[in-house]
Each structure stands twice: as structure tokens, then as C-alpha cells.
Design a protein around this motif. Structure first.
Motif, short mmCIF file in Angstrom:
data_model
loop_
_atom_site.label_atom_id
_atom_site.label_comp_id
_atom_site.label_asym_id
_atom_site.label_seq_id
_atom_site.Cartn_x
_atom_site.Cartn_y
_atom_site.Cartn_z
N ARG A 1 102.04 83.26 68.30
CA ARG A 1 101.58 84.29 69.23
C ARG A 1 100.54 85.20 68.56
N ILE A 2 100.80 85.57 67.30
CA ILE A 2 99.88 86.45 66.57
C ILE A 2 98.53 85.77 66.39
N LEU B 1 92.74 85.40 67.97
CA LEU B 1 91.60 84.58 68.37
C LEU B 1 91.07 85.00 69.75
N ILE B 2 91.99 85.30 70.64
CA ILE B 2 91.59 85.75 71.98
C ILE B 2 90.89 87.10 71.91
N ALA B 3 91.35 87.97 71.01
CA ALA B 3 90.72 89.27 70.84
C ALA B 3 89.27 89.13 70.36
N ASP C 1 107.16 75.10 66.74
CA ASP C 1 107.35 76.49 67.14
C ASP C 1 106.03 77.26 67.17
N ARG C 2 105.15 77.00 66.20
CA ARG C 2 103.85 77.68 66.20
C ARG C 2 103.03 77.28 67.43
N PHE C 3 103.08 76.00 67.77
CA PHE C 3 102.37 75.55 68.96
C PHE C 3 102.94 76.19 70.22
N PHE C 4 104.27 76.29 70.26
CA PHE C 4 104.92 76.92 71.40
C PHE C 4 104.46 78.36 71.54
#
Length: 249
Positions: A181-182, A187-189, A209-212
Motif C-alpha cells: 500500500r505504501i 507512486l500514485i502521489a 501480500d505486497r501485490f495484494f
């Protein structure tokens, strides 16, 4: 006649033949006193300790840690299990881990489980060596693998295991969902619009889990199509190769 500073090695005597009894006789103490001298935390007077250490040095005696384990019930062996020896990052971690164990008077017993997921053989082997504890260092071995040691009465810690608020065994790791999520949020920011996830191996809980976490954050705030790629690392003859293949959206 006793000659200070002359050892059995000086006379060509095999040091392996030097026994606890030899040291006790030269020091003029009991065998149990010699044993206590070389047992950490055991009660022995300073005078006796000095006599034993001097006699041991003169005879070239080396304390048998395996023999003392019969008395203490501890071998100071720690089983280190992994199935990811092709990953150069893991080798660096194992270097740190084994050196830290040795600094504390413990010894690692490494088990390579490449292409093996069944815990039965590992549990049987490490119990035969009477290890004091086991560390499972893997994000691809299932939780049931570590639980098998717990059920066999062997203290176990699962490092790189999946985060859980109520784990069945002790787990050392991070919240990989939140990591994803972080990463997505940052990246979106930065206003990136097309993101591709690189992770692997696919069966690793860390990659899953990271992909999730990335996908969940991306779908909430960024409607663009999101591709997942899995990267497998190979370490061959000092060089790192990568196989990258799309497995889904």
C-alpha cells in the motif's frame, strides 16, 4: 617431573587423546571440577578455575562441547532451515545470522530444503541432533512447516513468515500488505499512471501480500489497468539472471 609450558603436543602426543581425566590429575582436582570449569554459569572457585585452565593449556586440552551436552541437556546447536539459497540477498542474511549465533557461543546447523516442502524429514533429522531451537528462514514454506516443529516440542521461529495478529508460532517479519500500500501510494502521489508489479517467486507469501496491498490501493485510487509480473531470480556462477513472465492482471 612436571615442566611448565611443555604440552603433550611438544612430545608428539595426539591432542585428541587428552581427556578430562588427564586435566583433573595434573590440576589435582576432581573430574567434576574440570567439567564445571568449562560449563558456563557453573559454580567453581577462582583458585580451582586457574589450576584447571593452566593444566588444560599445558596439555593442549580442548573441551568437548558435545560431551558436555549430555550433562547440561543443551547442544547449543540452532537449526537454520531455508529453501532459497539461490537468492544472494538470503546468503547475506545467513552470513549475519550465523556470525551472530557464533558470537553468542551457539552453532548453526544449516538445512537446505530446495524443492522440498514436507517437514517430516527435517523434524526427524534436527531432533536426532538434539538442536536447542530452529529458525525457518523462508517466505515460501507454508506456516504448517514451522508448526510441525512446534508440535514436536522444538522451539521454532519463522522468519520472513506471513504477518498475523494471532500466529501459531513465533514469527519475525513485516506487514507486506501495508508495504504494498505504501509503495502504491507513493507512486500514485508522483502521478504515475501505469504501474507494473515485479515480485517473486510467485509462491512467496511476501510477493503475494505486497501485490495484494499494491493492487488494493491502486484499485481504490487509480482506475488504470494493473499488470502483475513475477520475477524469478537465479544465482549461477556469480551472476544473477532473471526470468520475467506475466501471470495475470
Amino acid at each position: 617431573m612436571h615442566r611448565s609450558g611443555i604440552t603433550k603436543a611438544d612430545w608428539g602426543i595426539d591432542l585428541a587423546s587428552v581427556t578430562l581425566r588427564d586435566v583433573a590429575e595434573l590440576a589435582g582436582v576432581s573430574r567434576s571440577a574440570v567439567s564445571r570449569t568449562f560449563t558456563k554459569g557453573a559454580s567453581v572457585s577462582q583458585k580451582t578455575r586457574e589450576k584447571v585452565e593452566r593444566a588444560a593449556q599445558e596439555q593442549g586440552y580442548s573441551h568437548n562441547a558435545l560431551a558436555s551436552s549430555l550433562t547440561t541437556g543443551r547442544t547449543k546447536l540452532i537449526g537454520l532451515i531455508s529453501d532459497n539459497f539461490q537468492n544472494p540477498i538470503f546468503l547475506e542474511i545467513f552470513d549475519q545470522f550465523t556470525r551472530t549465533l557464533q558470537e553468542r557461543g551457539l552453532r548453526p546447523l544449516i538445512v537446505n530444503l530446495t524443492d522440498e516442502k514436507e517437514p517430516t524429514n527435517s523434524v526427524r533429522m534436527l531432533r536426532q541432533y538434539s538442536v536447542d531451537a530452529v529458525v525457518v528462514a523462508s517466505s515460501t514454506l507454508p506456516p504448517s512447516f514451522s508448526r510441525a516443529f512446534h508440535d514436536a516440542g522444538v522451539p521454532v521461529v519463522h522468519t520472513f513468515g506471513r504477518f498475523s495478529a494471532m500466529p501459531d508460532v513465533h514469527v519475525v517479519g513485516i506487514d507486506n500488505v501495508e508495504c504494498g500500500r505504501i509503495a502504491a501510494r507513493e507512486l500514485i502521489a508522483q502521478e504515475y499512471e501505469k504501474l507494473t508489479y515485479l515480485g517473486g517467486p510467485e509462491e512467496a507469501t511476501s510477493a503475494q501480500d505486497r501485490f495484494f496491498g499494491v493492487r488494493g490501493r491502486n484499485r481504490q485510487t487509480h482506475p488504470h489497468r494493473f499488470h502483475k509480473l513475477i520475477r524469478r531470480r537465479l544465482f549461477v556462477r556469480g551472476r544473477t539472471g532473471r526470468d520475467v513472465a506475466p501471470v495475470g492482471t
